[in-house]
Design an enzyme around this catalytic site. Structure first.
Site, PDB file in Angstrom:
ATOM      1  N   SER A  37       0.827  -1.200   0.000  1.00 39.69           N
ATOM      2  CA  SER A  37       0.000   0.000   0.000  1.00 39.69           C
ATOM      3  C   SER A  37       0.861   1.249   0.000  1.00 39.69           C
ATOM      4  O   SER A  37       1.926   1.283   0.609  1.00 39.69           O
ATOM      5  CB  SER A  37      -0.917   0.026   1.224  1.00 39.69           C
ATOM      6  N   LYS A  51      -4.407  -6.835   3.400  1.00 34.43           N
ATOM      7  CA  LYS A  51      -4.427  -5.723   2.433  1.00 34.43           C
ATOM      8  C   LYS A  51      -5.854  -5.448   1.959  1.00 34.43           C
ATOM      9  O   LYS A  51      -6.243  -4.284   1.788  1.00 34.43           O
ATOM     10  CB  LYS A  51      -3.530  -6.061   1.238  1.00 34.43           C
ATOM     11  N   HIS A  53      -7.506  -3.568   4.701  1.00 30.65           N
ATOM     12  CA  HIS A  53      -6.944  -2.211   4.643  1.00 30.65           C
ATOM     13  C   HIS A  53      -7.706  -1.377   3.629  1.00 30.65           C
ATOM     14  O   HIS A  53      -8.103  -0.241   3.899  1.00 30.65           O
ATOM     15  CB  HIS A  53      -5.454  -2.280   4.279  1.00 30.65           C
ATOM     16  N   ASN A  54      -7.926  -1.932   2.443  1.00 30.77           N
ATOM     17  CA  ASN A  54      -8.622  -1.185   1.402  1.00 30.77           C
ATOM     18  C   ASN A  54     -10.076  -0.941   1.763  1.00 30.77           C
ATOM     19  O   ASN A  54     -10.648   0.107   1.429  1.00 30.77           O
ATOM     20  CB  ASN A  54      -8.524  -1.928   0.068  1.00 30.77           C
ATOM     21  N   GLU A 113     -10.086   1.873   4.026  1.00 30.74           N
ATOM     22  CA  GLU A 113      -9.819   3.046   3.183  1.00 30.74           C
ATOM     23  C   GLU A 113     -11.108   3.552   2.531  1.00 30.74           C
ATOM     24  O   GLU A 113     -11.355   4.764   2.471  1.00 30.74           O
ATOM     25  CB  GLU A 113      -8.797   2.653   2.118  1.00 30.74           C
TER      26      GLU A 113
END
Length: 480
Positions: free
Chosen positions: A132, A186, A189-190, A193
């Site tokens: 990222s 990940k 995480h997105n 986000e």
């Protein structure tokens, strides 16, 4: 043919991310083999950036593999899905037992699990790695989330930790866990986000509607917020975007951008995974749906014509108090988004036996990545102090921050509803908070209805076991 294997690591796929990652590796003293399906990209990289470190260019995949020291470490930086599988299929016959294949793309974690299992049968290590930070992070220091075996991390760890973002001397990289753990983290995480950006966008919309302020004026509010608890990369760049003026029209940049937010699928994957695991990530889900709704231009136009005046006029009597209300509501809602994300990671770790350290995950995200924020240090502290924390919301720092914001949160959501200003992520986050702390939920009625129409049974509060009402007979209770 390359005469001698000298490269410590290789990168195949030299679009922007792959190119910058290769440059980052070279800048940090590693000898990097580079390859691209189109040899011109390889030649251009070496011609333009060959003075940044040592590159070993290869025009064929065979020469690329031959340039690598054993055990070979190959980073794949191509489009996720079928293109990644195609490169793997070409690579495997050229590799030997013990070699390591690293996928640094945005792969679905289920694909990573499949690939890891398949390559293991060849004696190869497959390492799905979340990266990222965008193209700038890839070059200057990203947040790196590697999965795969502990044996593969013994070789890759020193490399990744050196090129990762550094915060107070600590690299934003840890071995997340086996097989698909890195890409799972990940993905979440997105998802966080998505929620973070939606909440920021709603805060902007509320400020503009309530204050009748210009984007430039709101930019200054975000700059002020970025000096306190809300300090983060996304708040920082929000101020930059809102302050920007379109060169062609002289209008605020945000006013010339079509209000249709696109997505590449990671938010949707996050929501789908959470549904499979039974984890309520309501803020992330609302953010994902909000992007979808923004793209339905025809429906939105029809609704505007049908309901032109469905809200009350918004009048803010105390500007400073209103700005502070929005700030507190934003902070509380952001905490909910992170809490839900970490709940999701915990559930995935349990389901797939990954043993993910939640505190270490917060460390990875402190720098380099898109959701880096001041309070990630607080998240690490919370999970370090209590690894079995039932929810991030009940950790002392976050509980205090949310409690302090509840009155503001309620005012903002209520005022937005009265004025007809959509705030789905703010509203769903508040509803989640209220549901989580409720003494009893109306789910009791839902379970009663399920028993009535489908004999799905229910459990009682006063004794053990499952029960069913004979609804079509004498309505007596029987054991389920």
């Amino acid at each position: 043919m390359t005469e001698q294997a000298t490269a410590q690591i290789g990168v195949t796929g030299l679009a922007v991310m792959g190119r910058n990652l290769a440059r980052n590796l070279a800048r940090n003293g590693f000898t990097v083999a580079v390859h691209n399906r189109s040899p011109e990209r390889t030649r251009t990289l070496v011609a333009e950036h060959g003075d940044e470190g040592t590159f070993v260019p290869a025009e064929s995949l065979a020469d690329f593999v031959a340039a690598l020291e054993r055990p070979r470490a190959v980073i794949i930086m191509v489009k996720a899905g079928a293109p990644t599988d195609a490169v793997i299929d070409e690579l495997v016959p050229l590799l030997e037992a013990g070699d390591i294949v690293i996928d640094c793309g945005n792969a679905h974690f289920a694909d990573t699990r499949r690939r890891e299992e398949a390559l293991r049968t060849h004696g190869l290590h497959f390492v799905g790695t979340g990266v990222s930070g965008g193209e700038e992070g890839a070059l200057l220091g990203p947040s790196i989330m590697p999965g795969g075996s502990a044996e593969s991390y013994a070789k890759l760890g020193p490399i990744f930790e050196k090129i990762a973002a550094q915060v107070e001397g600590t690299p934003c990289c840890v071995h997340v866990g086996p097989d698909g753990a890195g890409h799972f983290v990940k993905m979440v995480h997105n998802g966080i986000e998505y929620a973070d950006m939606q909440l920021i966008a709603e805060a902007y919309d509320l400020l503009r509607a309530g204050l009748d302020a210009t984007p430039a004026e709101i930019a200054e509010i975000f700059r002020e917020w970025n000096t306190g608890e809300l300090e983060s990369f996304l708040i920082e760049i929000t101020a930059d975007v809102l302050a920007h003026t379109d060169a062609d029209t002289g209008k605020p940049f945000v006013d010339v951008v079509q209000d249709r937010a696109e997505q590449k699928g990671t938010g949707r994957w996050t929501v789908q995974s959470a549904l499979d695991l039974g984890i309520p990530i309501t803020g992330i889900a609302e953010a994902t749906f909000a992007r979808s709704l923004s793209g339905h231009a025809g429906q939105r136009e029809a609704a505007r014509r049908a309901f032109p005046d469905a809200g009350e006029k918004w009048q803010v009597s105390d500007r400073e108090a209103f700005v502070e209300d929005v700030r507190r509501a934003l902070l509380a809602s952001k905490i909910v988004a992170y809490a839900q994300g970490f709940d999701h990671i915990r559930a995935g770790s349990s389901e797939y036996d990954w043993n993910i350290d939640l505190g270490s995950t917060a460390t990875i995200w402190r720098g380099g990545c898109i959701i880096r924020a001041r309070f990630l240090d607080r998240i690490k502290q919370a999970y370090d102090q209590q690894p079995d924390l039932p929810s991030l919301l009940v950790a002392p720092y976050f509980a205090e921050a949310v409690a302090a914001g509840v009155p503001s949160w309620r005012r903002v959501v209520a005022d937005a509803a009265r004025a007809g200003v959509p705030a789905p992520a703010f509203g769903s986050s508040l509803s989640y908070f209220d549901a989580l702390r409720a003494d009893r939920l109306p789910a009791a009625l839902i379970q009663g209805l399920r028993d009535n129409f489908g004999a799905h049974t229910y459990q009682r509060v006063d004794r053990e076991g499952s029960f069913h009402i004979l609804w079509a007979a004498d309505r007596s209770e029987v054991a389920g």
